[in-house]
Design a protein around this motif. Structure first.
Motif, PDB file in Angstrom:
ATOM      1  N   SER A  32       0.891  -1.041  -0.077  1.00 47.72           N
ATOM      2  CA  SER A  32       0.092   0.097   0.200  1.00 47.72           C
ATOM      3  C   SER A  32       0.825   1.393  -0.135  1.00 47.72           C
ATOM      4  O   SER A  32       2.098   1.218   0.500  1.00 47.72           O
ATOM      5  CB  SER A  32      -0.778   0.148   1.481  1.00 47.72           C
ATOM      6  OG  SER A  32      -1.616   1.279   1.245  1.00 47.72           O
ATOM      7  N   PRO A  34       1.627   4.908   1.735  1.00 43.37           N
ATOM      8  CA  PRO A  34       1.697   5.389   3.141  1.00 43.37           C
ATOM      9  C   PRO A  34       0.330   6.029   3.567  1.00 43.37           C
ATOM     10  O   PRO A  34      -0.429   5.729   4.623  1.00 43.37           O
ATOM     11  CB  PRO A  34       2.526   6.490   3.339  1.00 43.37           C
ATOM     12  CG  PRO A  34       3.766   6.006   2.345  1.00 43.37           C
ATOM     13  CD  PRO A  34       2.766   5.620   0.987  1.00 43.37           C
ATOM     14  N   TRP A  37      -2.247   3.214   4.938  1.00 42.87           N
ATOM     15  CA  TRP A  37      -1.744   2.087   5.686  1.00 42.87           C
ATOM     16  C   TRP A  37      -2.524   2.266   6.913  1.00 42.87           C
ATOM     17  O   TRP A  37      -2.950   1.116   7.453  1.00 42.87           O
ATOM     18  CB  TRP A  37      -0.302   2.657   6.272  1.00 42.87           C
ATOM     19  CG  TRP A  37       0.232   1.608   7.095  1.00 42.87           C
ATOM     20  CD1 TRP A  37       0.504   1.922   8.605  1.00 42.87           C
ATOM     21  CD2 TRP A  37       0.358   0.129   7.275  1.00 42.87           C
ATOM     22  NE1 TRP A  37       0.920   0.818   8.984  1.00 42.87           N
ATOM     23  CE2 TRP A  37       0.824  -0.149   8.446  1.00 42.87           C
ATOM     24  CE3 TRP A  37       0.102  -0.704   6.395  1.00 42.87           C
ATOM     25  CZ2 TRP A  37       1.094  -1.519   8.878  1.00 42.87           C
ATOM     26  CZ3 TRP A  37       0.402  -2.216   6.488  1.00 42.87           C
ATOM     27  CH2 TRP A  37       0.732  -2.505   8.025  1.00 42.87           C
ATOM     28  N   HIS A  38      -2.594   3.532   7.730  1.00 36.70           N
ATOM     29  CA  HIS A  38      -3.302   3.617   8.954  1.00 36.70           C
ATOM     30  C   HIS A  38      -4.604   4.539   8.681  1.00 36.70           C
ATOM     31  O   HIS A  38      -4.235   5.561   7.985  1.00 36.70           O
ATOM     32  CB  HIS A  38      -2.431   4.227   9.901  1.00 36.70           C
ATOM     33  CG  HIS A  38      -2.958   4.309  11.172  1.00 36.70           C
ATOM     34  ND1 HIS A  38      -3.303   2.956  12.290  1.00 36.70           N
ATOM     35  CD2 HIS A  38      -3.648   5.450  12.038  1.00 36.70           C
ATOM     36  CE1 HIS A  38      -3.654   3.190  13.089  1.00 36.70           C
ATOM     37  NE2 HIS A  38      -3.906   4.753  13.024  1.00 36.70           N
ATOM     38  N   VAL A  61       4.627  -1.059   2.913  1.00 37.45           N
ATOM     39  CA  VAL A  61       4.219   0.300   2.526  1.00 37.45           C
ATOM     40  C   VAL A  61       5.465   1.056   1.611  1.00 37.45           C
ATOM     41  O   VAL A  61       6.581   0.865   2.096  1.00 37.45           O
ATOM     42  CB  VAL A  61       3.962   1.121   3.922  1.00 37.45           C
ATOM     43  CG1 VAL A  61       3.562   2.571   3.550  1.00 37.45           C
ATOM     44  CG2 VAL A  61       2.847   0.509   4.564  1.00 37.45           C
TER      45      VAL A  61
END
Length: 96
Positions: A32, A34, A37-38, A61
């Motif tokens: 993925s 960045p 990611w979260h 990432v």
């Protein structure tokens, strides 16, 4: 003795062919950019580990383009991106 260098994609394919630990039947690698990611990918990995503990998970990432190149080269199984460009041989799916 000959010293041989491997490209990152060759190394990754070789790593995937190593026998998995006991209790692990399959593996999936996902990449993925960045910004995804979260929490999206991190939450998905936690969910996958809880629901399918017999599947080994590996995540990376990187820049927006690298995961698509890795899927095309066989080093990743799945790439998660915003608005990915169409590429021959790669299926694109929108969530939902």
């Amino acid at each position: 003795m000959m010293n041989r260098c491997f490209s990152p994609s060759q190394w990754e394919r070789a790593r995937q062919h190593v026998a998995p630990p006991p209790g692990i039947e399959e593996g999936v690698s996902v990449g993925s950019e960045p910004s995804l990611w979260h929490p999206l990918l991190a939450d998905w990995l936690i969910w996958m580990h809880r629901v399918c503990p017999e599947i080994a998970l590996r995540a990376e990432v990187d820049s927006a383009q690298r995961p698509l190149h890795a899927v095309q080269g066989g080093a990743l199984d799945l790439a998660v991106r915003y608005n990915p460009p169409q590429r021959p041989g790669i299926g694109m799916h929108s969530p939902g």
